[in-house]
Scaffold this motif. Structure first.
Motif, PDB file in Angstrom:
ATOM      1  N   GLN A  67       0.780  -1.193  -0.020  1.00  0.00           N
ATOM      2  CA  GLN A  67      -0.020   0.088  -0.138  1.00  0.00           C
ATOM      3  C   GLN A  67       0.931   1.267   0.161  1.00  0.00           C
ATOM      4  OE1 GLN A  67      -2.507  -1.089   3.423  1.00  0.00           O
ATOM      5  NE2 GLN A  67      -4.249  -1.211   1.991  1.00  0.00           N
ATOM      6  N   ASN A  68       1.995   1.345   0.140  1.00  0.00           N
ATOM      7  CA  ASN A  68       2.837   2.555   0.405  1.00  0.00           C
ATOM      8  C   ASN A  68       4.061   2.533  -0.874  1.00  0.00           C
ATOM      9  OD1 ASN A  68       1.533   3.149   2.968  1.00  0.00           O
ATOM     10  ND2 ASN A  68       2.524   1.250   3.535  1.00  0.00           N
ATOM     11  N   LEU A  69       4.456   1.543  -1.357  1.00  0.00           N
ATOM     12  CA  LEU A  69       5.646   1.596  -2.397  1.00  0.00           C
ATOM     13  C   LEU A  69       5.346   2.566  -3.419  1.00  0.00           C
ATOM     14  CD1 LEU A  69       4.951   0.295  -5.192  1.00  0.00           C
ATOM     15  CD2 LEU A  69       5.407  -1.669  -4.004  1.00  0.00           C
ATOM     16  N   LYS A  70       6.348   3.491  -3.899  1.00  0.00           N
ATOM     17  CA  LYS A  70       6.467   4.377  -4.849  1.00  0.00           C
ATOM     18  C   LYS A  70       6.304   3.852  -6.270  1.00  0.00           C
ATOM     19  CE  LYS A  70      10.494   5.382  -3.533  1.00  0.00           C
ATOM     20  NZ  LYS A  70      11.869   6.136  -3.330  1.00  0.00           N
ATOM     21  N   TYR A  71       5.963   4.693  -7.196  1.00  0.00           N
ATOM     22  CA  TYR A  71       5.802   4.154  -8.414  1.00  0.00           C
ATOM     23  C   TYR A  71       6.822   3.593  -9.157  1.00  0.00           C
ATOM     24  CZ  TYR A  71       4.615   4.046 -13.274  1.00  0.00           C
ATOM     25  OH  TYR A  71       4.396   3.488 -14.854  1.00  0.00           O
ATOM     26  N   SER A  72       8.046   4.069  -8.734  1.00  0.00           N
ATOM     27  CA  SER A  72       9.130   3.661  -9.261  1.00  0.00           C
ATOM     28  C   SER A  72       9.679   2.511  -8.709  1.00  0.00           C
ATOM     29  CB  SER A  72      10.363   4.774  -8.894  1.00  0.00           C
ATOM     30  OG  SER A  72      10.652   4.900  -7.686  1.00  0.00           O
ATOM     31  N   ASP A  73       8.944   2.055  -7.931  1.00  0.00           N
ATOM     32  CA  ASP A  73       9.238   0.576  -7.255  1.00  0.00           C
ATOM     33  C   ASP A  73       8.542  -0.585  -7.547  1.00  0.00           C
ATOM     34  OD1 ASP A  73      10.492   1.994  -4.173  1.00  0.00           O
ATOM     35  OD2 ASP A  73      11.733   1.449  -5.960  1.00  0.00           O
ATOM     36  N   VAL A  74       7.464  -0.332  -8.482  1.00  0.00           N
ATOM     37  CA  VAL A  74       6.548  -1.257  -8.820  1.00  0.00           C
ATOM     38  C   VAL A  74       7.230  -2.665  -9.267  1.00  0.00           C
ATOM     39  CG1 VAL A  74       4.678  -1.924 -10.430  1.00  0.00           C
ATOM     40  CG2 VAL A  74       4.914   0.367  -9.401  1.00  0.00           C
ATOM     41  N   GLY A  75       8.294  -2.628 -10.155  1.00  0.00           N
ATOM     42  CA  GLY A  75       8.870  -3.713 -10.490  1.00  0.00           C
ATOM     43  C   GLY A  75       9.906  -4.464  -9.606  1.00  0.00           C
ATOM     44  N   ARG A  76      10.081  -3.793  -8.464  1.00  0.00           N
ATOM     45  CA  ARG A  76      11.037  -4.433  -7.322  1.00  0.00           C
ATOM     46  C   ARG A  76      10.278  -5.437  -6.411  1.00  0.00           C
ATOM     47  NH1 ARG A  76      13.846  -2.293  -2.854  1.00  0.00           N
ATOM     48  NH2 ARG A  76      12.465  -0.514  -2.867  1.00  0.00           N
ATOM     49  N   HIS A  77      10.770  -6.473  -6.352  1.00  0.00           N
ATOM     50  CA  HIS A  77       9.966  -7.482  -5.395  1.00  0.00           C
ATOM     51  C   HIS A  77      10.328  -7.280  -4.014  1.00  0.00           C
ATOM     52  CE1 HIS A  77      13.360  -9.914  -4.425  1.00  0.00           C
ATOM     53  NE2 HIS A  77      13.800  -9.827  -5.499  1.00  0.00           N
ATOM     54  N   THR A  78      11.255  -6.710  -3.618  1.00  0.00           N
ATOM     55  CA  THR A  78      11.646  -6.386  -2.076  1.00  0.00           C
ATOM     56  C   THR A  78      10.790  -5.099  -1.527  1.00  0.00           C
ATOM     57  OG1 THR A  78      13.615  -5.049  -2.866  1.00  0.00           O
ATOM     58  CG2 THR A  78      14.012  -7.188  -2.274  1.00  0.00           C
ATOM     59  N   ALA A  79      10.138  -4.404  -2.648  1.00  0.00           N
ATOM     60  CA  ALA A  79       9.296  -3.546  -2.190  1.00  0.00           C
ATOM     61  C   ALA A  79       7.860  -3.804  -1.716  1.00  0.00           C
ATOM     62  CB  ALA A  79       9.044  -2.497  -3.430  1.00  0.00           C
ATOM     63  N   TYR A  80       7.613  -5.044  -1.894  1.00  0.00           N
ATOM     64  CA  TYR A  80       6.126  -5.609  -1.478  1.00  0.00           C
ATOM     65  C   TYR A  80       6.138  -6.435  -0.115  1.00  0.00           C
ATOM     66  CZ  TYR A  80       4.795  -4.452  -6.172  1.00  0.00           C
ATOM     67  OH  TYR A  80       4.716  -3.909  -7.416  1.00  0.00           O
ATOM     68  N   GLU A  81       5.077  -5.897   0.503  1.00  0.00           N
ATOM     69  CA  GLU A  81       5.027  -6.340   1.924  1.00  0.00           C
ATOM     70  C   GLU A  81       4.249  -7.702   2.068  1.00  0.00           C
ATOM     71  OE1 GLU A  81       2.941  -3.639   4.618  1.00  0.00           O
ATOM     72  OE2 GLU A  81       3.252  -4.997   6.605  1.00  0.00           O
ATOM     73  N   TYR A  82       3.224  -7.933   1.114  1.00  0.00           N
ATOM     74  CA  TYR A  82       2.509  -9.089   1.232  1.00  0.00           C
ATOM     75  C   TYR A  82       2.597 -10.084  -0.091  1.00  0.00           C
ATOM     76  CZ  TYR A  82       0.291  -6.180   4.711  1.00  0.00           C
ATOM     77  OH  TYR A  82      -0.060  -5.213   5.796  1.00  0.00           O
ATOM     78  N   TRP A  83       2.670 -11.277   0.079  1.00  0.00           N
ATOM     79  CA  TRP A  83       2.721 -12.425  -0.753  1.00  0.00           C
ATOM     80  C   TRP A  83       1.777 -13.381  -0.699  1.00  0.00           C
ATOM     81  CZ3 TRP A  83       6.258 -11.806  -4.850  1.00  0.00           C
ATOM     82  CH2 TRP A  83       7.004 -10.618  -4.777  1.00  0.00           C
ATOM     83  N   GLY A  84       1.574 -14.118  -1.953  1.00  0.00           N
ATOM     84  CA  GLY A  84       0.698 -15.206  -2.162  1.00  0.00           C
ATOM     85  C   GLY A  84       1.712 -16.428  -1.964  1.00  0.00           C
ATOM     86  N   GLN A  85       1.105 -17.486  -2.114  1.00  0.00           N
ATOM     87  CA  GLN A  85       1.654 -18.565  -1.899  1.00  0.00           C
ATOM     88  C   GLN A  85       2.315 -19.389  -3.459  1.00  0.00           C
ATOM     89  OE1 GLN A  85       3.042 -20.750   0.831  1.00  0.00           O
ATOM     90  NE2 GLN A  85       2.133 -18.961   2.041  1.00  0.00           N
ATOM     91  N   GLY A  86       1.703 -18.791  -4.383  1.00  0.00           N
ATOM     92  CA  GLY A  86       2.168 -18.936  -5.733  1.00  0.00           C
ATOM     93  C   GLY A  86       1.149 -20.122  -6.468  1.00  0.00           C
ATOM     94  N   THR A  87       1.236 -19.971  -7.733  1.00  0.00           N
ATOM     95  CA  THR A  87       0.746 -20.965  -8.373  1.00  0.00           C
ATOM     96  C   THR A  87       1.566 -21.382  -9.520  1.00  0.00           C
ATOM     97  OG1 THR A  87      -1.338 -21.581  -9.664  1.00  0.00           O
ATOM     98  CG2 THR A  87      -0.566 -19.441  -9.928  1.00  0.00           C
ATOM     99  N   GLN A  88       1.573 -22.633  -9.948  1.00  0.00           N
ATOM    100  CA  GLN A  88       2.439 -23.342 -10.884  1.00  0.00           C
ATOM    101  C   GLN A  88       1.939 -23.204 -12.249  1.00  0.00           C
ATOM    102  OE1 GLN A  88       5.813 -24.699 -10.461  1.00  0.00           O
ATOM    103  NE2 GLN A  88       5.839 -24.378 -12.767  1.00  0.00           N
ATOM    104  N   VAL A  89       2.652 -22.562 -13.314  1.00  0.00           N
ATOM    105  CA  VAL A  89       2.247 -22.544 -14.656  1.00  0.00           C
ATOM    106  C   VAL A  89       3.455 -23.264 -15.542  1.00  0.00           C
ATOM    107  CG1 VAL A  89       1.869 -21.096 -16.716  1.00  0.00           C
ATOM    108  CG2 VAL A  89       1.084 -20.244 -14.434  1.00  0.00           C
ATOM    109  N   THR A  90       2.742 -24.374 -16.202  1.00  0.00           N
ATOM    110  CA  THR A  90       3.904 -25.005 -16.896  1.00  0.00           C
ATOM    111  C   THR A  90       3.295 -25.059 -18.452  1.00  0.00           C
ATOM    112  OG1 THR A  90       4.358 -26.480 -15.148  1.00  0.00           O
ATOM    113  CG2 THR A  90       5.158 -27.418 -16.987  1.00  0.00           C
ATOM    114  N   VAL A  91       4.382 -24.654 -19.115  1.00  0.00           N
ATOM    115  CA  VAL A  91       4.076 -24.478 -20.635  1.00  0.00           C
ATOM    116  C   VAL A  91       4.889 -25.526 -21.257  1.00  0.00           C
ATOM    117  CG1 VAL A  91       3.587 -23.093 -22.747  1.00  0.00           C
ATOM    118  CG2 VAL A  91       3.383 -22.085 -20.383  1.00  0.00           C
ATOM    119  N   SER A  92       4.119 -26.475 -22.027  1.00  0.00           N
ATOM    120  CA  SER A  92       4.869 -27.506 -22.965  1.00  0.00           C
ATOM    121  C   SER A  92       5.191 -27.135 -24.244  1.00  0.00           C
ATOM    122  CB  SER A  92       4.193 -28.812 -22.539  1.00  0.00           C
ATOM    123  OG  SER A  92       2.775 -28.919 -23.096  1.00  0.00           O
ATOM    124  N   SER A  93       6.135 -27.682 -25.004  1.00  0.00           N
ATOM    125  CA  SER A  93       6.173 -27.438 -26.187  1.00  0.00           C
ATOM    126  C   SER A  93       5.329 -28.107 -27.140  1.00  0.00           C
ATOM    127  CB  SER A  93       7.695 -27.387 -26.729  1.00  0.00           C
ATOM    128  OG  SER A  93       8.272 -28.643 -26.561  1.00  0.00           O
TER     129      SER A  93
END
Length: 126
Positions: free
Chosen positions: A100-126
């Protein structure tokens, strides 16, 4: 506190589409910067797409521009990542992040984020 839960991952073929969802609970995301990051085995976490808290400007990693779209549904407190024309190199664990507090310039920086989900796997086969 914000809790994030991602869904929508899976195994698809190159060229297919997937839509990831990230449902937030505990606090509204209406004025929260939301982003998607991904991490493939043996690689560092990388920024995929972000939506600044004002909600009107999205940022994307160059490799996904034109293929991925990030969007927010305030009524459902959910952010989405629509992924089209998937490539094998898109294979990774995709995580949703919020802050809720990061600057626009930090949008792409993962260390700027406080909250995270557990993640979901995406697998793309050829």
């Amino acid at each position: 506190q914000v809790q994030l839960a991602e869904t929508g991952g899976g195994l698809v073929q190159a060229g297919d589409s997937l839509r990831l969802s990230c449902v937030a609970s505990g606090r509204t995301i209406s004025r929260t910067t939301m982003a998607w990051f991904r991490q493939a085995p043996g690689r560092e976490r990388e920024f995929v797409a972000g939506l600044f808290r004002t909600g009107y400007k999205a940022n994307y990693q160059d490799s996904v521009k034109g293929r991925f779209t990030i969007s927010r549904d305030k009524a459902k407190n959910t952010v989405y990542l629509q992924m089209n024309k998937l490539k094998t190199e898109d294979t990774a664990v995709y995580c949703c992040a919020a802050d809720q507090n990061l600057k626009y310039s930090d949008v792409g920086r993962h260390t700027a984020y406080e909250y995270w989900g557990q993640g979901t796997q995406v697998t793309v086969s050829s």
